[in-house]
Design an enzyme around this catalytic site. Sequence first.
Site, PDB file in Angstrom:
ATOM      1  CB  ILE A 193      -0.985   0.006   1.198  1.00 12.50           C
ATOM      2  CG1 ILE A 193      -0.244  -0.183   2.524  1.00 12.50           C
ATOM      3  CG2 ILE A 193      -2.048  -1.058   1.024  1.00 12.50           C
ATOM      4  CD1 ILE A 193      -1.134  -0.004   3.749  1.00 12.50           C
ATOM      5  N   PRO A 194       0.274   2.397  -0.431  1.00 10.93           N
ATOM      6  CG  PRO A 194      -1.048   3.911  -1.648  1.00 10.93           C
ATOM      7  CD  PRO A 194      -1.077   2.553  -1.015  1.00 10.93           C
ATOM      8  CE  LYS A 219       6.500  -1.870   0.925  1.00  7.50           C
ATOM      9  NZ  LYS A 219       6.891  -0.637   1.594  1.00  7.50           N
ATOM     10  CB  ALA A 221       4.063   3.747   2.013  1.00  8.67           C
ATOM     11  CD  GLU A 222      11.672   4.239   2.691  1.00  8.24           C
ATOM     12  OE1 GLU A 222      11.360   4.305   1.490  1.00  8.24           O
ATOM     13  OE2 GLU A 222      12.815   4.452   3.109  1.00  8.24           O
ATOM     14  CB  SER A 272       3.595   4.887  -8.799  1.00  5.68           C
ATOM     15  OG  SER A 272       4.564   3.888  -8.618  1.00  5.68           O
ATOM     16  CD  GLU A 293      -7.970  -0.374  -7.035  1.00  3.87           C
ATOM     17  OE1 GLU A 293      -8.114   0.628  -7.763  1.00  3.87           O
ATOM     18  OE2 GLU A 293      -8.874  -1.188  -6.810  1.00  3.87           O
ATOM     19  CB  CYS A 327      -5.076   7.505  -6.715  1.00 10.34           C
ATOM     20  SG  CYS A 327      -6.404   6.912  -5.667  1.00 10.34           S
ATOM     21  CD  GLN A 374       4.508  13.163  -4.236  1.00 10.02           C
ATOM     22  OE1 GLN A 374       5.124  12.120  -4.436  1.00 10.02           O
ATOM     23  NE2 GLN A 374       3.764  13.728  -5.165  1.00 10.02           N
ATOM     24  CD  GLU A 424      -0.966   9.974  -9.844  1.00 10.89           C
ATOM     25  OE1 GLU A 424       0.039   9.265  -9.953  1.00 10.89           O
ATOM     26  OE2 GLU A 424      -1.996   9.600  -9.278  1.00 10.89           O
TER      27      GLU A 424
HETATM   28  P1  NAP Z   1       4.804   3.662  -5.163  1.00 12.28           P
HETATM   29  O1  NAP Z   1       6.144   4.253  -5.186  1.00 12.28           O
HETATM   30  O2  NAP Z   1       4.371   2.832  -6.301  1.00 12.28           O
HETATM   31  O3  NAP Z   1       4.692   2.865  -3.798  1.00 12.28           O
HETATM   32  C1  NAP Z   1       3.576   2.106  -3.428  1.00 12.28           C
HETATM   33  C2  NAP Z   1       4.030   0.961  -2.548  1.00 12.28           C
HETATM   34  O4  NAP Z   1       4.836   0.049  -3.301  1.00 12.28           O
HETATM   35  C3  NAP Z   1       4.889   1.400  -1.378  1.00 12.28           C
HETATM   36  O5  NAP Z   1       4.623   0.565  -0.275  1.00 12.28           O
HETATM   37  C4  NAP Z   1       6.276   1.158  -1.932  1.00 12.28           C
HETATM   38  O6  NAP Z   1       7.247   1.053  -0.942  1.00 12.28           O
HETATM   39  C5  NAP Z   1       6.092  -0.128  -2.691  1.00 12.28           C
HETATM   40  N1  NAP Z   1       7.092  -0.383  -3.726  1.00 12.28           N
HETATM   41  C6  NAP Z   1       7.951   0.479  -4.315  1.00 12.28           C
HETATM   42  N2  NAP Z   1       8.677  -0.159  -5.250  1.00 12.28           N
HETATM   43  C7  NAP Z   1       8.288  -1.462  -5.262  1.00 12.28           C
HETATM   44  C8  NAP Z   1       8.663  -2.621  -6.008  1.00 12.28           C
HETATM   45  N3  NAP Z   1       9.586  -2.580  -6.956  1.00 12.28           N
HETATM   46  N4  NAP Z   1       8.027  -3.792  -5.752  1.00 12.28           N
HETATM   47  C9  NAP Z   1       7.063  -3.857  -4.811  1.00 12.28           C
HETATM   48  N5  NAP Z   1       6.682  -2.804  -4.064  1.00 12.28           N
HETATM   49  C10 NAP Z   1       7.266  -1.604  -4.292  1.00 12.28           C
HETATM   50  O7  NAP Z   1       3.687   4.763  -5.021  1.00 12.28           O
HETATM   51  P2  NAP Z   1       3.708   5.986  -4.052  1.00 12.28           P
HETATM   52  O8  NAP Z   1       4.458   7.066  -4.711  1.00 12.28           O
HETATM   53  O9  NAP Z   1       4.060   5.573  -2.684  1.00 12.28           O
HETATM   54  O10 NAP Z   1       2.141   6.333  -4.010  1.00 12.28           O
HETATM   55  C11 NAP Z   1       1.566   7.231  -4.837  1.00 12.28           C
HETATM   56  C12 NAP Z   1       0.932   6.547  -6.027  1.00 12.28           C
HETATM   57  O11 NAP Z   1      -0.093   5.662  -5.628  1.00 12.28           O
HETATM   58  C13 NAP Z   1       0.263   7.530  -6.944  1.00 12.28           C
HETATM   59  O12 NAP Z   1       0.598   7.251  -8.275  1.00 12.28           O
HETATM   60  C14 NAP Z   1      -1.216   7.284  -6.710  1.00 12.28           C
HETATM   61  O13 NAP Z   1      -2.050   7.623  -7.756  1.00 12.28           O
HETATM   62  C15 NAP Z   1      -1.256   5.855  -6.402  1.00 12.28           C
HETATM   63  N6  NAP Z   1      -2.445   5.532  -5.625  1.00 12.28           N
HETATM   64  C16 NAP Z   1      -3.455   4.853  -6.239  1.00 12.28           C
HETATM   65  C17 NAP Z   1      -4.615   4.532  -5.541  1.00 12.28           C
HETATM   66  C18 NAP Z   1      -5.726   3.785  -6.204  1.00 12.28           C
HETATM   67  O14 NAP Z   1      -6.577   3.287  -5.494  1.00 12.28           O
HETATM   68  N7  NAP Z   1      -5.759   3.686  -7.512  1.00 12.28           N
HETATM   69  C19 NAP Z   1      -4.721   4.878  -4.201  1.00 12.28           C
HETATM   70  C20 NAP Z   1      -3.678   5.566  -3.592  1.00 12.28           C
HETATM   71  C21 NAP Z   1      -2.522   5.882  -4.326  1.00 12.28           C
HETATM   72  P3  NAP Z   1       7.936   2.392  -0.368  1.00 12.28           P
HETATM   73  O15 NAP Z   1       7.024   3.524  -0.555  1.00 12.28           O
HETATM   74  O16 NAP Z   1       8.124   2.093   1.036  1.00 12.28           O
HETATM   75  O17 NAP Z   1       9.176   2.544  -1.153  1.00 12.28           O
END
Ligand code: NAP
Length: 514
Positions: A193-194, A219, A221-222, A272, A293, A327, A374, A424
């Site tokens: 999750i994010p 897991k 987010a960090e 993301s 998502e 998001c 961010q 975004e």
């Molecule tokens: P992110 O970088 O993709 O991180 C999301 C989660 O994935 C975090 O727990 C992250 O860990 C983990 N992660 C990172 N790299 C990974 C990998 N290679 N393998 C597995 N897990 C990995 O996204 P974010 O920047 O935190 O969150 C913002 C994004 O989420 C935006 O694009 C937003 O639109 C999207 N979002 C979508 C929804 C929806 O329901 N559609 C809801 C909320 C957010 P760490 O952060 O700890 O590195």
Amino acid sequence: MPRKNLRRSAIVVLDQEKTLNGRVAVPLRARHLDFGEKWSYAPAPEAHDYIKLQPRYQLFIGGKFVAPRSGKYFASINPATEEKLAEIAEADARDIDLAVKSARRAYKNVWSKMPGRERGKFLYRIARLIQEKSRELAVLETMDGGKTIKESRDIDLPLVAAHFFYYAGWADKLEYAFPGRTARPLGVAGQIIPWNFPLLMAAWKLAPALACGNTCVLKPAETTSITAMHLAQIFQEAELPDGVVNIVTGAGETGKALVDHSDINKIAFTGSTSVGKLLTQAVAGTNKRLTLELGGKAANIIFEDAPIDQAVEGIISGIYFNQGHVCCAGSRLLVQEGVFRAVIRKLRDRIATLRVGNPLDKNTDIGAINSRMQLDKICELVDSGLQQGAELVQSSAKLPAKGYWYPPSFFTGVTASHRIAQEEIFGPVLSVMTFRTPEEAIERANNTPYGLSAGVWTDKGSKIFKIVSKLRAGVVWANTYNKFDPTSPFGGYKESGFGREGGRHGLLPYVALS
Ligand code: NAP
Ligand code: MG
């Protein structure tokens, strides 16, 4: 302060010396709204001296808090103050293996054998405990993530409890959810999750998975792990059988290790689009089920016949809610030409009244940006907008000296090819464009790689139905925005991902049907 005083306020052009979070703002075309004295409220800070923060948070595996194999910890900070709140355990592949094994044991021995009505009782108990502790959890969410207490207290936490209540109700009624078919759990779910809705995203993932009889490794987010660990304490208090939920903290590598583990049946990811694509590759050729998502670039479409004041409030909540860390944020505004000037004038007046600052203050409208990373991303995209020729209008709200902040802003003069119209921003920055006909509005709204959400504002019901059926977006709000309910499915098209969370649809990713 009377409204006429607001109108007299000045709009000044930002000069080279004015800085934004330590950066020199690009002088070109940037207009800074300065309404002088704001509507003044006395500070109303939420108490937080009673919050029991632990100096260190361990991993939650097999019902116990255990140290990570690596012995490594990382800091979680308060983005509004840059103060370190606690140390968080960093899980590596060995810890993930322990967590998955513990989830597998709990699945085989306890959870998959337990009748639905008994699983439901645990979920009800968890939901009630969340309600009991909701003020404390809201304060923690605000301290660790930067969102305003108004939102964590009134939106996040009530929804978190509501999700557990809602799916508790389904646990013994799966035969009615899928009439004529038999629903079986999948096994162990890995859930990532994010940081934008830490507890709410945990609830979206855990509640349906558990209701269906799966066990979980989550897991967070960090930057926002603390409330997940307090949720783990609630699981202990609810006497949820050991290993039914395991929580492993860490950064992207930890998430990757979870995805790569061979004994996982299902991966549920919110985050993301770029990481979502990596996950698609990682699970290809395996038996793991996947739901994604991902990001969004929603259009909020305002027609000339819309109630303009109401629409402007919708725009405000669409983009400035949770600092734009949403998001499904209405991050593009499409305004029909005839009302463009009126909408912009009202929007300008309105953003000048938004209070930016201490997220623990009950009057604050815009809290802290979740992390330095961010904030850099937002600034980089805003700079690109200015370089590509758009005009920036920005509130002159005084930003605190410490912490990560971005004032509410919007761009006009945006074209569909600008990066700020396509990518975004995930911050409190809106891109405004115009349209003439409904057809043009639909074409513009659909012109992004994403398809998560949209908004339509008009007083004609027929127009709503016509537009909605042509928008490629998972969720479309009409004459409102950013409304959530556990009974309602949520999810995207195109690069916003696949699969649905929420409602009866949200059960489907966690069952095998026969
Ligand atoms: P992110 O970088 O993709 O991180 C999301 C989660 O994935 C975090 O727990 C992250 O860990 C983990 N992660 C990172 N790299 C990974 C990998 N290679 N393998 C597995 N897990 C990995 O996204 P974010 O920047 O935190 O969150 C913002 C994004 O989420 C935006 O694009 C937003 O639109 C999207 N979002 C979508 C929804 C929806 O329901 N559609 C809801 C909320 C957010 P760490 O952060 O700890 O590195
Ligand atoms: Mg933090």
